[in-house]
Design an enzyme around this catalytic site. Structure first.
Site, PDB file in Angstrom:
ATOM      1  N   GLY A  81       4.553  -5.817  72.613  1.00 15.11           N
ATOM      2  CA  GLY A  81       5.019  -6.393  73.866  1.00 15.11           C
ATOM      3  C   GLY A  81       5.412  -7.850  73.853  1.00 15.11           C
ATOM      4  O   GLY A  81       5.959  -8.346  74.848  1.00 15.11           O
ATOM      5  N   GLU A 131       0.960  -3.698  67.664  1.00 14.78           N
ATOM      6  CA  GLU A 131       2.139  -2.829  67.494  1.00 14.78           C
ATOM      7  C   GLU A 131       3.416  -3.565  67.901  1.00 14.78           C
ATOM      8  O   GLU A 131       4.091  -3.173  68.845  1.00 14.78           O
ATOM      9  CB  GLU A 131       1.978  -1.581  68.376  1.00 14.78           C
ATOM     10  CG  GLU A 131       0.704  -0.792  68.136  1.00 14.78           C
ATOM     11  CD  GLU A 131       0.410   0.233  69.240  1.00 14.78           C
ATOM     12  OE1 GLU A 131       1.064   0.175  70.304  1.00 14.78           O
ATOM     13  OE2 GLU A 131      -0.471   1.079  69.035  1.00 14.78           O
ATOM     14  N   GLY A 162       7.219  -4.633  68.127  1.00 16.04           N
ATOM     15  CA  GLY A 162       8.527  -4.060  67.825  1.00 16.04           C
ATOM     16  C   GLY A 162       9.586  -5.139  67.961  1.00 16.04           C
ATOM     17  O   GLY A 162      10.056  -5.727  66.984  1.00 16.04           O
ATOM     18  N   TYR A 172      19.123  -2.489  81.833  1.00 15.15           N
ATOM     19  CA  TYR A 172      18.163  -3.445  82.425  1.00 15.15           C
ATOM     20  C   TYR A 172      18.856  -4.681  82.983  1.00 15.15           C
ATOM     21  O   TYR A 172      18.180  -5.658  83.290  1.00 15.15           O
ATOM     22  CB  TYR A 172      17.179  -3.973  81.370  1.00 15.15           C
ATOM     23  CG  TYR A 172      16.514  -2.964  80.478  1.00 15.15           C
ATOM     24  CD1 TYR A 172      15.720  -1.941  81.003  1.00 15.15           C
ATOM     25  CD2 TYR A 172      16.621  -3.083  79.097  1.00 15.15           C
ATOM     26  CE1 TYR A 172      15.075  -1.055  80.152  1.00 15.15           C
ATOM     27  CE2 TYR A 172      15.971  -2.203  78.244  1.00 15.15           C
ATOM     28  CZ  TYR A 172      15.200  -1.187  78.787  1.00 15.15           C
ATOM     29  OH  TYR A 172      14.554  -0.324  77.940  1.00 15.15           O
ATOM     30  N   CYS A 185      34.189   4.621  80.424  1.00 21.13           N
ATOM     31  CA  CYS A 185      34.572   4.804  81.824  1.00 21.13           C
ATOM     32  C   CYS A 185      33.376   4.683  82.756  1.00 21.13           C
ATOM     33  O   CYS A 185      32.967   5.662  83.391  1.00 21.13           O
ATOM     34  CB  CYS A 185      35.222   6.170  81.993  1.00 21.13           C
ATOM     35  SG  CYS A 185      36.374   6.521  80.688  1.00 21.13           S
ATOM     36  N   GLU A 186      32.772   3.527  82.810  1.00 18.99           N
ATOM     37  CA  GLU A 186      31.653   3.257  83.714  1.00 18.99           C
ATOM     38  C   GLU A 186      31.744   1.775  84.050  1.00 18.99           C
ATOM     39  O   GLU A 186      31.944   0.959  83.146  1.00 18.99           O
ATOM     40  CB  GLU A 186      30.292   3.430  83.012  1.00 18.99           C
ATOM     41  CG  GLU A 186      30.016   4.770  82.412  1.00 18.99           C
ATOM     42  CD  GLU A 186      29.174   5.656  83.315  1.00 18.99           C
ATOM     43  OE1 GLU A 186      28.650   5.160  84.332  1.00 18.99           O
ATOM     44  OE2 GLU A 186      29.076   6.845  82.992  1.00 18.99           O
ATOM     45  N   TYR A 228      15.970  -2.329  69.984  1.00 24.82           N
ATOM     46  CA  TYR A 228      16.444  -1.499  71.091  1.00 24.82           C
ATOM     47  C   TYR A 228      17.959  -1.582  71.237  1.00 24.82           C
ATOM     48  O   TYR A 228      18.501  -1.526  72.337  1.00 24.82           O
ATOM     49  CB  TYR A 228      15.723  -1.866  72.400  1.00 24.82           C
ATOM     50  CG  TYR A 228      14.222  -1.811  72.239  1.00 24.82           C
ATOM     51  CD1 TYR A 228      13.579  -0.582  72.095  1.00 24.82           C
ATOM     52  CD2 TYR A 228      13.451  -2.973  72.159  1.00 24.82           C
ATOM     53  CE1 TYR A 228      12.208  -0.520  71.896  1.00 24.82           C
ATOM     54  CE2 TYR A 228      12.077  -2.915  71.957  1.00 24.82           C
ATOM     55  CZ  TYR A 228      11.469  -1.688  71.831  1.00 24.82           C
ATOM     56  OH  TYR A 228      10.111  -1.619  71.629  1.00 24.82           O
TER      57      TYR A 228
HETATM   58  C1  LIG Z   1       7.406   0.246  72.735  1.00 26.17           C
HETATM   59  C2  LIG Z   1       5.998   0.175  72.306  1.00 26.17           C
HETATM   60  C3  LIG Z   1       5.564  -0.868  71.471  1.00 26.17           C
HETATM   61  C4  LIG Z   1       6.463  -1.995  71.047  1.00 26.17           C
HETATM   62  O1  LIG Z   1       6.790  -2.839  72.096  1.00 26.17           O
HETATM   63  P1  LIG Z   1       7.589  -4.198  71.824  1.00 26.17           P
HETATM   64  O2  LIG Z   1       7.781  -4.766  73.158  1.00 26.17           O
HETATM   65  O3  LIG Z   1       8.870  -3.820  71.174  1.00 26.17           O
HETATM   66  O4  LIG Z   1       6.736  -5.049  70.947  1.00 26.17           O
HETATM   67  C5  LIG Z   1       4.256  -0.848  71.045  1.00 26.17           C
HETATM   68  N1  LIG Z   1       3.394   0.146  71.416  1.00 26.17           N
HETATM   69  C6  LIG Z   1       3.787   1.150  72.220  1.00 26.17           C
HETATM   70  C7  LIG Z   1       2.807   2.192  72.591  1.00 26.17           C
HETATM   71  C8  LIG Z   1       5.091   1.205  72.697  1.00 26.17           C
HETATM   72  O5  LIG Z   1       5.455   2.197  73.501  1.00 26.17           O
END
Ligand SMILES: *Cc1c(COP(=O)(O)O)cnc(C)c1O
Length: 418
Positions: free
Chosen positions: A242, A276, A278, A319, A345-346, A373
Site C-alpha cells: 500500500g 507485500e 507492489g 480512477y 471510442c469512449e 497497474y
Molecule cells: C494489491 C495488494 C497489495 C499491493 O498493494 P500496493 O499498493 O501495490 O503496494 C498487497 N497486498 C494485497 C492483499 C493486495 O491486494
C-alpha cells in the site's frame, strides 16, 4: 531534470538508463512499456536495507506488474511474492520464485487455485472468511496436507486513498473483523488440516501518509497480544502493501521511513514481519512510450490523439489518475494546452488532461509512473493488441514481452457451424 531517477534528459532527449527512448520506439514500435532494471533493483534494496537485522520477508505483490522478467529479477534478489490467483502462482514458479516465499491473498480463491497452491507448498494462505477456511481445510484433507494460514483481518482504518483502492474499512469486502478473528483462531480444532501460522492485513493502495499504517499495525499488535494470552502462537505478522508513490505532487513517506516505522511500532514482537509492496517496487520504474498520431484543434480544445489508449493504461479512465506526460524530445516551440487522448471510442479514453506541450504529429511522449497497474490491467478492448514491454539494463535493452498480433487475439475464437 525529469524527476525520475533512471529516466533523464541528456542533450534534450529523454533516456531510459543510457538508452534514448527514441531508439526504443524505432526498434520495438509504440505503444511500448519501458522498465528500468536499475530502478527496480534500487527499490528492492531500499526495502531490504531498511529492515536491517529485523527478521522479515518482502513479498512483492505480483498483480502490480507480473511480467516474467520482472518476477525473475526479484526472485534473483531473494524476494518473496504475494499472489492473488492460480495464474500468478504459475507465473512466479515459471519465473524461478521460491514457493516457500509465496503468500496467497484474495477474497475469492477457487478450489482449483487452492489445490495448485497446496501442491506447490506455498508459505501461507491469507484467508479472508470462515467459509474459505472450511473449503481450504477440506481440500487440504483430501490432499493429505496441512494448509498454513494467516487470517486477513480488517482493521477498520481509513487509508485516505481513492475509494476503489481502499480496502481496510469495515464496509469493504476484504478480511474478517477484528472481533471475529479471535474466535476463528480459537476454533482451530475444527479445522484439522489448517495450521494458523500468521496474522495479516492490507488496508489499501497508494497511501501517502504513515498514520493509517501505524493505526493498523497497532491494532494488529493488540490482536496478537490477545491471541498470545490465549495460548495461540503466530509465526509471522503480515502488514500488507500500500505504500504510495509520487505521481504528481504527492509526498509519500520514503521506503526507508515506511519500513522503519513498521519495525519500530512492532519492535516488541519476535515474529517475522512480512510486507507485500507492489506499486512502490515498480511504479516509478516504468513508463509507457507512445507516439502522437494526430493533433486536432477545435474552437474549444486541442487534442493530441496518441497510439496508446485506456486499454493500455486504464488508471486515468478508472480512477481519474494523474500521470506526468513528458516529451521525448525537448522542444522550444509554442506550447498549447492539450487533451492527450487515445483512439478508443469512449470519452473516458484519456491519458492526461490540460497538458502544456509543444507538439507536432509523430512526436513521442512518455507517460511516466506507469510501471505498476499499467500492463497488468491492460485489455484488448477495441481488438487492440497489447503493447510490447522492454527492460533497460545500462546500455542494453531487452524485449521482455512481444507485442501481440491480431491473429493471436482471434485465434481462440470459433464461429457457429450454421
Ligand atoms: C494489491 C495488494 C497489495 C499491493 O498493494 P500496493 O499498493 O501495490 O503496494 C498487497 N497486498 C494485497 C492483499 C493486495 O491486494
Amino acid at each position: 531534470m525529469s524527476g525520475f531517477s533512471e529516466f533523464n534528459y541528456l542533450d534534450g532527449e529523454l533516456h531510459a538508463e543510457s538508452i534514448p527512448l527514441q531508439n526504443i520506439a524505432e526498434q520495438f514500435g509504440t505503444p511500448c512499456y519501458v522498465y528500468s532494471r536499475a530502478a527496480i533493483v534500487s527499490a528492492y534494496h531500499a526495502f531490504e536495507k531498511a529492515f536491517g537485522a529485523r527478521e522479515h520477508l518482502i513479498c512483492y505483490a505480483v498483480k502490480a506488474n507480473s511480467n516474467l522478467a520482472v518476477l525473475n529479477l526479484l526472485a534473483r534478489l531473494g524476494s518473496g511474492f504475494d499472489i492473488v490467483s492460480g495464474g500468478e502462482l504459475q507465473r512466479v514458479i515459471t519465473a524461478g520464485g521460491d514457493p516457500r516465499k509465496i503468500v496467497f491473498s484474495g477474497v475469492g480463491k477457487n478450489r482449483e487455485e487452492m489445490r495448485m497452491a497446496l501442491a506447490a507448498n506455498i508459505l501461507c494462505f491469507n484467508v479472508e472468511s470462515h467459509t474459505e477456511l472450511q473449503q481450504l481445510d477440506k481440500l487440504a484433507g483430501e490432499m493429505n496436507k496441512i494448509a498454513p494460514v494467516s487470517l486477513r483481518v480488517n482493521p477498520d482504518v481509513d487509508a485516505k486513498t481513492h475509494p476503489y483502492i481502499s480496502t481496510g474499512l469495515k464496509e469493504n469486502k476484504f478480511g474478517v473483523p477484528v472481533s471475529e478473528a479471535i474466535s476463528i483462531y480459537q476454533s482451530s480444532q475444527q479445522f484439522p488440516h489448517i495450521k494458523f501460522t500468521g496474522l495479516d492485513c492490507h488496508i489499501g493502495s497508494q497511501l501517502t501518509e504513515l498514520s493509517p499504517f501505524m493505526q493498523a499495525s497497532e491494532k494488529m499488535l493488540h490482536l496478537l497480544e490477545q491471541l498470545q494470552s490465549q495460548g495461540i502462537f503466530i509465526e509471522h505478522l503480515d502488514l500488507g502493501g500500500g505504500l504510495g508513490i509520487r505521481y504528481l505532487d504527492e509526498t509519500p513517506p520514503s521506503i526507508k521511513d515506511y519500513v522503519s516505522s513498521l519495525c519500530t511500532s512492532t519492535a516488541q514482537l519476535k515474529q517475522r514481519l512480512l510486507i507485500e509492496p507492489g506499486r512502490s517496487m515498480i511504479g516509478n520504474a516504468g513508463l509507457l512510450l507512445t507516439r502522437t498520431e494526430y493533433l486536432k484543434h477545435t474552437p474549444d480544445r486541442n487534442f493530441a490523439v496518441v497510439d496508446a489508449a485506456m486499454n493500455d493504461l486504464l488508471r486515468p479512465a478508472l480512477y481519474d489518475a494523474y500521470h506526468h506526460i513528458l516529451p521525448v524530445q525537448q522542444k522550444t516551440g509554442e506550447m498549447h494546452e492539450y487533451q492527450i487522448v487515445g483512439p478508443i471510442c469512449e470519452t473516458g479514453d484519456f491519458l492526461g488532461k490540460n497538458r502544456k506541450l509543444s507538439l507536432t504529429s509523430g512526436d513521442l511522449l512518455a507517460v511516466m509512473s506507469a510501471g505498476a497497474y499499467g500492463m497488468s490491467m491492460s485489455s484488448n478492448y477495441n481488438t487492440r493488441p497489447r503493447a510490447a514491454e522492454v527492460m533497460t539494463d545500462g546500455n542494453q535493452v531487452h524485449l521482455i514481452r512481444k507485442r501481440e498480433t491480431i491473429d493471436e487475439l482471434i485465434a481462440t475464437e470459433t464461429m457457429l457451424a450454421e
